[in-house]
Design a protein around this motif. Sequence first.
Motif, PDB file in Angstrom:
ATOM      1  N   HIS A 248       0.860  -1.185   0.000  1.00  0.00           N
ATOM      2  CA  HIS A 248       0.000   0.000   0.000  1.00  0.00           C
ATOM      3  C   HIS A 248       0.900   1.240   0.000  1.00  0.00           C
ATOM      4  O   HIS A 248       1.503   1.600   1.006  1.00  0.00           O
ATOM      5  N   LYS A 249       1.003   1.876  -1.162  1.00  0.00           N
ATOM      6  CA  LYS A 249       1.830   3.070  -1.277  1.00  0.00           C
ATOM      7  C   LYS A 249       1.297   3.929  -2.409  1.00  0.00           C
ATOM      8  O   LYS A 249       1.718   3.790  -3.556  1.00  0.00           O
ATOM      9  N   PRO A 250       0.329   4.800  -2.103  1.00  0.00           N
ATOM     10  CA  PRO A 250      -0.218   5.680  -3.138  1.00  0.00           C
ATOM     11  C   PRO A 250       0.894   6.538  -3.736  1.00  0.00           C
ATOM     12  O   PRO A 250       1.862   6.867  -3.052  1.00  0.00           O
ATOM     13  N   PRO A 251       0.780   6.920  -5.012  1.00  0.00           N
ATOM     14  CA  PRO A 251      -0.383   6.697  -5.875  1.00  0.00           C
ATOM     15  C   PRO A 251      -0.273   5.488  -6.806  1.00  0.00           C
ATOM     16  O   PRO A 251      -1.191   5.201  -7.542  1.00  0.00           O
ATOM     17  N   PHE A 252       0.863   4.740  -6.735  1.00  0.00           N
ATOM     18  CA  PHE A 252       1.084   3.725  -7.769  1.00  0.00           C
ATOM     19  C   PHE A 252       1.018   2.274  -7.275  1.00  0.00           C
ATOM     20  O   PHE A 252       0.581   1.406  -8.022  1.00  0.00           O
ATOM     21  N   SER A 253       1.458   2.011  -6.064  1.00  0.00           N
ATOM     22  CA  SER A 253       1.530   0.632  -5.578  1.00  0.00           C
ATOM     23  C   SER A 253       0.320   0.299  -4.712  1.00  0.00           C
ATOM     24  O   SER A 253      -0.060   1.084  -3.834  1.00  0.00           O
ATOM     25  N   THR A 254      -0.266  -0.886  -4.960  1.00  0.00           N
ATOM     26  CA  THR A 254      -1.428  -1.321  -4.182  1.00  0.00           C
ATOM     27  C   THR A 254      -1.214  -2.745  -3.672  1.00  0.00           C
ATOM     28  O   THR A 254      -0.435  -3.521  -4.229  1.00  0.00           O
ATOM     29  N   GLU A 255      -1.934  -3.081  -2.602  1.00  0.00           N
ATOM     30  CA  GLU A 255      -1.832  -4.422  -2.042  1.00  0.00           C
ATOM     31  C   GLU A 255      -2.335  -5.473  -3.032  1.00  0.00           C
ATOM     32  O   GLU A 255      -3.185  -5.191  -3.873  1.00  0.00           O
ATOM     33  N   THR A 256      -1.802  -6.676  -2.921  1.00  0.00           N
ATOM     34  CA  THR A 256      -2.348  -7.812  -3.659  1.00  0.00           C
ATOM     35  C   THR A 256      -3.681  -8.169  -3.007  1.00  0.00           C
ATOM     36  O   THR A 256      -3.718  -8.463  -1.806  1.00  0.00           O
ATOM     37  N   PRO A 257      -4.796  -8.129  -3.745  1.00  0.00           N
ATOM     38  CA  PRO A 257      -6.110  -8.307  -3.120  1.00  0.00           C
ATOM     39  C   PRO A 257      -6.383  -9.760  -2.735  1.00  0.00           C
ATOM     40  O   PRO A 257      -6.011 -10.694  -3.449  1.00  0.00           O
ATOM     41  N   LEU A 258      -7.033  -9.941  -1.585  1.00  0.00           N
ATOM     42  CA  LEU A 258      -7.417 -11.268  -1.128  1.00  0.00           C
ATOM     43  C   LEU A 258      -8.548 -11.812  -1.996  1.00  0.00           C
ATOM     44  O   LEU A 258      -9.299 -11.060  -2.602  1.00  0.00           O
ATOM     45  N   GLY A 259      -8.680 -13.140  -2.057  1.00  0.00           N
ATOM     46  CA  GLY A 259      -9.800 -13.722  -2.785  1.00  0.00           C
ATOM     47  C   GLY A 259      -9.411 -14.940  -3.603  1.00  0.00           C
ATOM     48  O   GLY A 259      -8.260 -15.401  -3.579  1.00  0.00           O
ATOM     49  N   VAL A 260     -10.414 -15.444  -4.329  1.00  0.00           N
ATOM     50  CA  VAL A 260     -10.238 -16.615  -5.197  1.00  0.00           C
ATOM     51  C   VAL A 260     -10.352 -16.148  -6.646  1.00  0.00           C
ATOM     52  O   VAL A 260     -11.403 -15.636  -7.061  1.00  0.00           O
TER      53      VAL A 260
END
Length: 350
Positions: A248-260
């Motif tokens: 999590h680092k705006p504005p370019f990097s985002t977390e890998t989202p949880l899910g299937v």
Amino acid sequence: MVKKLYKIQAIFCTLLSISMLFSCQQKTAEEKAVSDAEKRTADSLAQVKAAEEEVRKQPLTAADINLTKDLEYDKHTLEDTYPYEDTVRVFQWDKIKERLADVENFQRMPHQYAVLQNHRNKNKEAPLVKNWKRNAYKRVADSLGTERWQGVPLYATGEHDAPVIYGRDGHLVIVTSNDTTDMMEIEGISLPGKFDVPKRYVKTLGDTVVFDRVVVVDVTNQNVSTFQKTDKGAWKVLSMNPATSGMHKPPFSTETPLGVYVVQEKKEKMMFLKDGTSSIQGFAPYATRFCNGGYIHGVPVNNPKGKIVEYSWSLGTVPRSHMCVRNASSHAKFVYDWTKTLSSLIIVIE
């Protein structure tokens, strides 16, 4: 003398009739006994079969999953528990078993599967949800934090004035109704409940697809493992490796989202841009896309014409990717070669 002979014959016939009657009764009794025994056996078999069917219908739990290590990729392999700085990291086997049990459970009955798709808004930007906000990246997001950008609008069943939440590109879903012209009803795997969704955002996979190859990414412990089903409740562990997920680092990097998620496409050489520009900065080898612009890939090379790098000191440390999951390049190739597009799953846990 003749009368006496007739009398003897009469007595003989009577005795014969009595004997035959007794024999018939005895035979009838024996046949009835056999019939009753066969019926009891049939009833017992039916009861056993019914009991087995009830057991079969019971959902599997983590306790029903048997994992056997049979590594097909054995480079950079981690132990079940391993040190990291002043802590200990682990492969969360109980949680992984729960997810694998879920994969088996939703496949117990035939379903029409589908994957939600809106990579780079190729199927049109989703409408605004009823309750939206701007996140730290100044982008519109729903109440669960899923962004409108590359999102899929999910409506309450029968209520199409505005979506209630967004589904993520790559989410695996089950189609429960496909009767209307523009909409279909789906049931979420990552998101519980049923929703209506415009058909243009849904790629159906059919009812014969088998999900027996699963990659699990652990964003807490920064590791990745691969699994292949061999029988009911039985899975082989094929690899156990360090990984680096999104931060999590705006504005370019985002977390890998949880899910299937479903494996959607593969790129042997995935080019990436320098942040905030349209200039190609480099490439990531053996990229397997599962969500939005999120790939499982090898070590990034900051030179479009550079050579593949096998390993990085940053693997298995802390999140530092843009959304993707970095691996040793040879492990990324293993995932690239082994997974099947539109029939293999990427499961992200924390």
